[in-house]
Design a protein around this motif. Sequence first.
Motif, PDB file in Angstrom:
ATOM      1  N   GLY A 199       0.778  -1.232   0.000  1.00  0.00           N
ATOM      2  CA  GLY A 199       0.000   0.000   0.000  1.00  0.00           C
ATOM      3  C   GLY A 199       0.809   1.281   0.000  1.00  0.00           C
ATOM      4  N   PHE A 200       2.119   1.162   0.111  1.00  0.00           N
ATOM      5  CA  PHE A 200       2.938   2.374   0.071  1.00  0.00           C
ATOM      6  C   PHE A 200       2.967   2.900  -1.357  1.00  0.00           C
ATOM      7  N   GLY A 201       2.873   4.202  -1.501  1.00  0.00           N
ATOM      8  CA  GLY A 201       2.812   4.807  -2.825  1.00  0.00           C
ATOM      9  C   GLY A 201       1.395   5.079  -3.276  1.00  0.00           C
ATOM     10  N   ARG A 202       0.429   4.582  -2.508  1.00  0.00           N
ATOM     11  CA  ARG A 202      -0.978   4.815  -2.823  1.00  0.00           C
ATOM     12  C   ARG A 202      -1.708   5.440  -1.644  1.00  0.00           C
ATOM     13  N   LEU A 203      -0.985   5.987  -0.704  1.00  0.00           N
ATOM     14  CA  LEU A 203      -1.591   6.632   0.452  1.00  0.00           C
ATOM     15  C   LEU A 203      -2.072   8.027   0.075  1.00  0.00           C
ATOM     16  N   PRO A 204      -3.036   8.577   0.839  1.00  0.00           N
ATOM     17  CA  PRO A 204      -3.404   9.977   0.600  1.00  0.00           C
ATOM     18  C   PRO A 204      -2.180  10.860   0.855  1.00  0.00           C
ATOM     19  N   GLY A 205      -1.852  11.694  -0.062  1.00  0.00           N
ATOM     20  CA  GLY A 205      -0.659  12.527   0.051  1.00  0.00           C
ATOM     21  C   GLY A 205       0.455  12.067  -0.866  1.00  0.00           C
ATOM     22  N   ASP A 206       0.249  10.937  -1.532  1.00  0.00           N
ATOM     23  CA  ASP A 206       1.192  10.462  -2.542  1.00  0.00           C
ATOM     24  C   ASP A 206       0.667  10.901  -3.900  1.00  0.00           C
ATOM     25  N   PHE A 207       1.475  11.616  -4.630  1.00  0.00           N
ATOM     26  CA  PHE A 207       1.035  12.196  -5.894  1.00  0.00           C
ATOM     27  C   PHE A 207       1.667  11.481  -7.075  1.00  0.00           C
ATOM     28  N   GLU A 208       0.870  11.237  -8.097  1.00  0.00           N
ATOM     29  CA  GLU A 208       1.331  10.692  -9.376  1.00  0.00           C
ATOM     30  C   GLU A 208       0.812  11.592 -10.477  1.00  0.00           C
ATOM     31  N   PHE A 209       1.677  11.973 -11.376  1.00  0.00           N
ATOM     32  CA  PHE A 209       1.231  12.792 -12.503  1.00  0.00           C
ATOM     33  C   PHE A 209       2.084  12.494 -13.719  1.00  0.00           C
ATOM     34  N   GLU A 265       5.780   9.318 -16.408  1.00  0.00           N
ATOM     35  CA  GLU A 265       5.043   9.330 -15.152  1.00  0.00           C
ATOM     36  C   GLU A 265       5.977   9.701 -14.011  1.00  0.00           C
ATOM     37  N   TRP A 266       5.536  10.633 -13.194  1.00  0.00           N
ATOM     38  CA  TRP A 266       6.321  11.093 -12.052  1.00  0.00           C
ATOM     39  C   TRP A 266       5.571  10.733 -10.782  1.00  0.00           C
ATOM     40  N   GLN A 267       6.297  10.346  -9.749  1.00  0.00           N
ATOM     41  CA  GLN A 267       5.707   9.995  -8.473  1.00  0.00           C
ATOM     42  C   GLN A 267       6.357  10.811  -7.370  1.00  0.00           C
ATOM     43  N   LEU A 268       5.513  11.347  -6.505  1.00  0.00           N
ATOM     44  CA  LEU A 268       5.983  12.053  -5.316  1.00  0.00           C
ATOM     45  C   LEU A 268       5.341  11.393  -4.098  1.00  0.00           C
ATOM     46  N   PRO A 269       5.976  10.378  -3.533  1.00  0.00           N
ATOM     47  CA  PRO A 269       5.373   9.649  -2.410  1.00  0.00           C
ATOM     48  C   PRO A 269       5.633  10.342  -1.068  1.00  0.00           C
ATOM     49  N   ILE A 270       5.004  11.482  -0.856  1.00  0.00           N
ATOM     50  CA  ILE A 270       5.263  12.276   0.349  1.00  0.00           C
ATOM     51  C   ILE A 270       4.758  11.558   1.601  1.00  0.00           C
ATOM     52  N   ALA A 271       3.513  11.106   1.591  1.00  0.00           N
ATOM     53  CA  ALA A 271       2.942  10.436   2.770  1.00  0.00           C
ATOM     54  C   ALA A 271       3.659   9.123   3.058  1.00  0.00           C
ATOM     55  N   SER A 272       3.973   8.368   2.024  1.00  0.00           N
ATOM     56  CA  SER A 272       4.682   7.102   2.227  1.00  0.00           C
ATOM     57  C   SER A 272       6.071   7.336   2.811  1.00  0.00           C
ATOM     58  N   THR A 273       6.728   8.389   2.391  1.00  0.00           N
ATOM     59  CA  THR A 273       8.051   8.718   2.923  1.00  0.00           C
ATOM     60  C   THR A 273       7.970   9.050   4.406  1.00  0.00           C
ATOM     61  N   ILE A 274       6.942   9.788   4.794  1.00  0.00           N
ATOM     62  CA  ILE A 274       6.778  10.142   6.207  1.00  0.00           C
ATOM     63  C   ILE A 274       6.509   8.893   7.041  1.00  0.00           C
TER      64      ILE A 274
END
Length: 64
Positions: A26-36, A42-51
């Motif tokens: 489930g990491f990378g799909r949490l609220p606060g993880d951005f994909e665009f 495709e770019w990923q910013l896994p902010i919530a997963s990192t925290i």
Amino acid sequence: MLRWLIVVVLALVLMSGLTAWLRRFGFGRLPGDFEFRAFGREWQLPIASTIVLSMIAALVARFL
């Protein structure tokens, strides 16, 4: 300063290598993880997963 740069680069390489494995949990799909998509990629910013992973690492380090 150079040590921190090396640690950050190694952490980024490790995270990029473990991304597929961590997505199963489930990491990378949490609220606060951005994909665009930009510039045809495709770019990923896994902010919530990192925290969350940082908190887990801090807890493990505290009890070792």
